[in-house]
Write a protein that holds these residues in place. Sequence first.
Motif, mmCIF file in Angstrom:
data_model
loop_
_atom_site.group_PDB
_atom_site.id
_atom_site.type_symbol
_atom_site.label_atom_id
_atom_site.label_comp_id
_atom_site.label_asym_id
_atom_site.label_seq_id
_atom_site.Cartn_x
_atom_site.Cartn_y
_atom_site.Cartn_z
ATOM 1 N N GLN A 212 41.478 60.543 41.763
ATOM 2 C CA GLN A 212 41.717 59.014 42.051
ATOM 3 C C GLN A 212 41.191 58.060 42.876
ATOM 4 O O GLN A 212 42.138 58.194 43.873
ATOM 5 C CB GLN A 212 42.726 57.850 40.923
ATOM 6 N N GLY A 213 41.011 57.024 43.089
ATOM 7 C CA GLY A 213 40.519 56.079 44.346
ATOM 8 C C GLY A 213 41.167 55.227 44.359
ATOM 9 O O GLY A 213 41.915 54.438 43.628
ATOM 10 N N PRO A 214 41.822 55.207 45.821
ATOM 11 C CA PRO A 214 42.125 53.924 46.548
ATOM 12 C C PRO A 214 42.182 52.484 46.283
ATOM 13 O O PRO A 214 41.049 52.237 45.392
ATOM 14 C CB PRO A 214 43.010 54.379 47.455
ATOM 15 N N ASN A 215 42.678 51.642 46.281
ATOM 16 C CA ASN A 215 42.316 49.732 45.576
ATOM 17 C C ASN A 215 42.411 49.619 44.438
ATOM 18 O O ASN A 215 41.159 48.660 44.287
ATOM 19 C CB ASN A 215 42.384 49.665 47.143
ATOM 20 N N GLY A 216 42.543 50.445 43.134
ATOM 21 C CA GLY A 216 41.286 50.621 41.976
ATOM 22 C C GLY A 216 40.135 50.788 42.106
ATOM 23 O O GLY A 216 39.439 50.598 41.482
ATOM 24 N N SER A 217 39.695 51.617 43.552
ATOM 25 C CA SER A 217 38.465 52.355 43.511
ATOM 26 C C SER A 217 37.984 53.286 42.208
ATOM 27 O O SER A 217 36.670 53.206 42.458
ATOM 28 C CB SER A 217 37.737 52.741 44.661
ATOM 29 N N ASN B 75 37.975 43.228 51.336
ATOM 30 C CA ASN B 75 37.658 43.838 50.697
ATOM 31 C C ASN B 75 37.163 43.965 48.955
ATOM 32 O O ASN B 75 35.991 44.228 48.668
ATOM 33 C CB ASN B 75 38.050 46.211 50.906
ATOM 34 N N GLU B 76 38.214 43.337 48.142
ATOM 35 C CA GLU B 76 38.045 42.979 46.672
ATOM 36 C C GLU B 76 37.112 41.978 46.698
ATOM 37 O O GLU B 76 36.952 41.840 45.793
ATOM 38 C CB GLU B 76 39.655 42.941 46.439
ATOM 39 N N GLY B 77 37.650 41.439 47.588
ATOM 40 C CA GLY B 77 36.666 39.825 47.206
ATOM 41 C C GLY B 77 35.255 39.939 47.260
ATOM 42 O O GLY B 77 34.090 39.815 46.652
ATOM 43 N N VAL B 78 35.224 41.173 48.474
ATOM 44 C CA VAL B 78 33.445 41.374 48.004
ATOM 45 C C VAL B 78 32.841 42.451 47.373
ATOM 46 O O VAL B 78 31.736 42.032 46.994
ATOM 47 C CB VAL B 78 33.386 42.541 49.763
ATOM 48 N N TRP B 79 33.821 42.925 46.646
ATOM 49 C CA TRP B 79 33.288 43.708 45.136
ATOM 50 C C TRP B 79 32.909 42.971 44.220
ATOM 51 O O TRP B 79 31.843 43.433 43.191
ATOM 52 C CB TRP B 79 35.132 44.568 45.194
ATOM 53 N N ARG B 80 33.748 42.343 43.709
ATOM 54 C CA ARG B 80 33.362 40.937 43.747
ATOM 55 C C ARG B 80 32.287 40.474 43.297
ATOM 56 O O ARG B 80 31.695 40.034 42.350
ATOM 57 C CB ARG B 80 34.880 39.889 43.371
ATOM 58 N N VAL B 81 32.061 39.617 44.759
ATOM 59 C CA VAL B 81 30.676 39.264 45.113
ATOM 60 C C VAL B 81 29.742 40.049 44.618
ATOM 61 O O VAL B 81 27.942 39.325 43.912
ATOM 62 C CB VAL B 81 30.957 38.501 46.634
#
Length: 493
Positions: A16-21, A253-259
């Motif tokens: 399972q990847g980190p940070n919900g990845s 990084n999470e924000g970029v993922w959402r964008v």
Amino acid sequence: MTLCLLAVAMLGTWAQGPNGSGRYYRPANGKSGAELKTALCQIICDPKVVGYGGYVGLKEAYRLTDVRPDGYLRDWYSNATQYEPGSNFSSSTKEEGQGYNREHLLPQSWFGSKVDPMYSDIMHVVPTDARLNGMRSDNPFGEVTDKASQVSKSKNGYSQWGAPNKDLGAPSGLSKVFEPNDEIKGDIARIYFYMLTAYEDRLMSWPWRNSRTATYVFDEAGSPYEPLKPWAFEMFMRWSAQDPVDSIELARNEGVWRVQGNRNPYVDYPGLEQYVWGELRDQPFTYGDESGYTEAPFTPTVTIALNSKFFGGEWTGVRPAASSCTLRGEKGGITVEYALGNEGSNMYLGNDHIRLYQKNLLVVTATDATMQDITFKVKRNDAKKVLMVGDEVLDGYHWTGDASKVTFHLDDGNGVFYLESITIKRTKIQQEIKGDVNGDGIVDVADIATIIYVMADGSGIANPLQQAADVNGDGNVDVADIATVIDIMATGK
């Protein structure tokens, strides 16, 4: 007996990847050095950039990536500004604090200016004070000399620029560098690692040779694997070690993922650069941890309700201006993206449906599988709109083919699709490595754990997961398959 106890102990251990990845980095598992960098490139290289300007361009997207706790924009070059998202924008100013720019941390002239996705990639296009952006210009990042007469500084000395410190390896001929604050040097280094990785397949063809400043950073004798001159590589590696990943960087990084739908692996995995270029380049990278993630058995048909709950409930109704313009949900190995699209102006997310307008995109992706059939359940169709894939008009609300990723949109003109759900029929991609039962790219004890799981399940070889567990191909899933995996681990064959 020892073998069985080991396998049972490993039963709950899944990657399972980190940070919900999740399994985002799975294709890079077990790789190292140049091979690892290329695998990461293939994972992150296709950002769905929102565009440099326009209705939902970078200035709006900064609301999700670069807002401080006090509500003002995080200024990467100054700690003396208070810029409000969506306002205070200026192309140039005479003084610090009068407006901000969209700053390319890797100067746009180095890759050809208005060329997407680099031009609009929010990972490296950040909000900075306009005056300081002008002071940086297209000069490389570096460390300035300790001779005060040759250095200028921003308010509070947060950033500085001027003659480089030759004692730290800056090349002769380089007359000016821009030095960011210590608290942000690691962030910038990891963004450069991202750029060198995400655009590995094209960066040696960028027109940086035509730029006086870029030639001090890029190496004419370099390669897609190691494109920078040693002094720059060494500096960024040092910056990354001295300023480790923090909560602000993780949140961005999470924000970029959402964008734009991709991530920076050097943020998710602090120290990853050592496996790519550094002292660990000969050691295999492992993407997961022992977090208890259990891979669900593969099912050939998945039905997904398209509604606010599936997409995370970020908002309901008409899309608020400050909200993300791409929503993502995942179920059973199928990811669905609902996106505003370039030049789109409307999105709607309801409790029992979504609305697909002109310019909107609906992207369906299967993990480790190909899709043969996608059927839409439509609640309502204003103006008898036609669903399309590229230039192809679908027959009704039904797609057939053979692909791991399909992007849908509407034909031109007004009208709206009200979509309730989709049903996907798919086929799992066969394992390419004998003994790689769980499909993580390597043969190890986790594959033994998978076999034990299948044996405990007791359903024989009725589906692709059980078939993969039948490593020796005798039609049964039993201890003989465990022995085969051990032999493969020992011999590599």
